[in-house]
Design a protein around this motif. Structure first.
Motif, PDB file in Angstrom:
ATOM      1  N   VAL A  95       0.859  -1.183   0.000  1.00  0.00           N
ATOM      2  CA  VAL A  95       0.000   0.000   0.000  1.00  0.00           C
ATOM      3  C   VAL A  95       0.896   1.234   0.000  1.00  0.00           C
ATOM      4  O   VAL A  95       1.689   1.425   0.916  1.00  0.00           O
ATOM      5  N   ARG A  96       0.748   2.064  -1.030  1.00  0.00           N
ATOM      6  CA  ARG A  96       1.583   3.259  -1.187  1.00  0.00           C
ATOM      7  C   ARG A  96       0.776   4.548  -1.143  1.00  0.00           C
ATOM      8  O   ARG A  96       1.329   5.635  -1.275  1.00  0.00           O
ATOM      9  N   GLY A  97      -0.523   4.415  -0.949  1.00  0.00           N
ATOM     10  CA  GLY A  97      -1.374   5.585  -0.822  1.00  0.00           C
ATOM     11  C   GLY A  97      -2.742   5.164  -0.342  1.00  0.00           C
ATOM     12  O   GLY A  97      -3.109   3.996  -0.442  1.00  0.00           O
ATOM     13  N   TYR A  98      -3.476   6.121   0.212  1.00  0.00           N
ATOM     14  CA  TYR A  98      -4.840   5.821   0.638  1.00  0.00           C
ATOM     15  C   TYR A  98      -5.695   7.070   0.548  1.00  0.00           C
ATOM     16  O   TYR A  98      -5.187   8.199   0.473  1.00  0.00           O
ATOM     17  N   LEU A  99      -6.989   6.859   0.535  1.00  0.00           N
ATOM     18  CA  LEU A  99      -7.976   7.937   0.543  1.00  0.00           C
ATOM     19  C   LEU A  99      -9.121   7.515   1.437  1.00  0.00           C
ATOM     20  O   LEU A  99      -9.586   6.380   1.345  1.00  0.00           O
TER      21      LEU A  99
ATOM     22  N   GLU B  45      -9.146  12.421   4.090  1.00  0.00           N
ATOM     23  CA  GLU B  45      -7.706  12.149   4.083  1.00  0.00           C
ATOM     24  C   GLU B  45      -7.352  11.513   2.751  1.00  0.00           C
ATOM     25  O   GLU B  45      -8.065  10.627   2.289  1.00  0.00           O
ATOM     26  N   ALA B  46      -6.263  11.958   2.181  1.00  0.00           N
ATOM     27  CA  ALA B  46      -5.756  11.317   0.968  1.00  0.00           C
ATOM     28  C   ALA B  46      -4.278  11.618   0.865  1.00  0.00           C
ATOM     29  O   ALA B  46      -3.865  12.768   1.053  1.00  0.00           O
TER      30      ALA B  46
ATOM     31  N   LEU C 163     -12.820  19.102  -0.459  1.00  0.00           N
ATOM     32  CA  LEU C 163     -11.724  18.718   0.417  1.00  0.00           C
ATOM     33  C   LEU C 163     -11.040  19.980   0.901  1.00  0.00           C
ATOM     34  O   LEU C 163     -11.227  21.046   0.318  1.00  0.00           O
ATOM     35  N   ALA C 164     -10.271  19.866   1.956  1.00  0.00           N
ATOM     36  CA  ALA C 164      -9.502  20.992   2.479  1.00  0.00           C
ATOM     37  C   ALA C 164      -8.026  20.642   2.400  1.00  0.00           C
ATOM     38  O   ALA C 164      -7.614  19.576   2.854  1.00  0.00           O
TER      39      ALA C 164
ATOM     40  N   GLY D 155      -3.027  24.117  11.188  1.00  0.00           N
ATOM     41  CA  GLY D 155      -3.527  24.150   9.824  1.00  0.00           C
ATOM     42  C   GLY D 155      -4.150  22.855   9.489  1.00  0.00           C
ATOM     43  O   GLY D 155      -3.913  21.852  10.163  1.00  0.00           O
ATOM     44  N   PRO D 156      -4.947  22.864   8.455  1.00  0.00           N
ATOM     45  CA  PRO D 156      -5.597  21.603   8.086  1.00  0.00           C
ATOM     46  C   PRO D 156      -4.586  20.625   7.553  1.00  0.00           C
ATOM     47  O   PRO D 156      -3.570  21.024   6.995  1.00  0.00           O
ATOM     48  N   PRO D 157      -4.817  19.360   7.745  1.00  0.00           N
ATOM     49  CA  PRO D 157      -3.955  18.390   7.097  1.00  0.00           C
ATOM     50  C   PRO D 157      -4.111  18.557   5.606  1.00  0.00           C
ATOM     51  O   PRO D 157      -5.129  19.021   5.118  1.00  0.00           O
TER      52      PRO D 157
END
Length: 152
Positions: free
Chosen positions: A54-58, A77-78, A111-112, A145-147
């Motif tokens: 796993v190299r990324g997630y959302l 989250e992404a 998204l933020a 700050g937002p992620p």
């Protein structure tokens, strides 16, 4: 690209720790939340897998609104792992989320983030507002700050 599974717990936790700027993920909270997110019909956890890892997630949601005449989608989250950015993983995660959001009749996705504006603009996302927050648990936030979803 696929839906996350219980077997992805360790790798997603590692990515979440890399992702978090404002908060520091705690293992016990992650372990309590992750299975619930996988079971939640209004949430989607996707993973980008490269070479079996796993190299990324959302993580995103669809929810009802009053102002938008129905459902909207929110990317909470992404991220893609450092060293695996600029390989199309972020794009693939967002496109898969968009497909899911459309299937749930979402009117738009929001998204933020303060990161990667060119990435989002290339995917036809527009800047649409300012992000405000109020921390309710003292000691949880580590910076102000937002992620930043999807560091590509």
């Amino acid at each position: 690209m696929r839906r996350a599974e219980e077997k992805d717990t360790e790798e997603i936790f590692g990515l979440a720790r890399e992702f978090a700027l404002s908060f520091r993920p705690q293992r016990s909270a992650f372990d309590a939340a992750f299975p619930l997110l996988l079971e939640n019909p209004d949430a989607l956890v996707l993973v980008a897998v490269v070479g079996g890892d796993v190299r990324g997630y959302l993580l995103g949601y669809v929810h009802l609104t009053l102002f938008a005449n129905g459902h909207v989608a929110w990317v909470e989250e992404a991220m893609t792992q450092h060293g695996f950015r600029r390989r199309g993983l972020g794009r693939a995660l967002l496109e898969e989320f968009e497909t899911w959001a459309r299937s749930r009749d979402a009117g738009y996705i929001a998204l933020a983030t303060r990161r990667a504006p060119e990435f989002y603009q290339a995917l036809q996302y527009e800047s649409a507002g300012t992000y405000y927050r109020k921390v309710l648990k003292p000691g949880v936030a580590t910076s102000g700050g937002p992620p930043g979803p999807l560091t590509t």
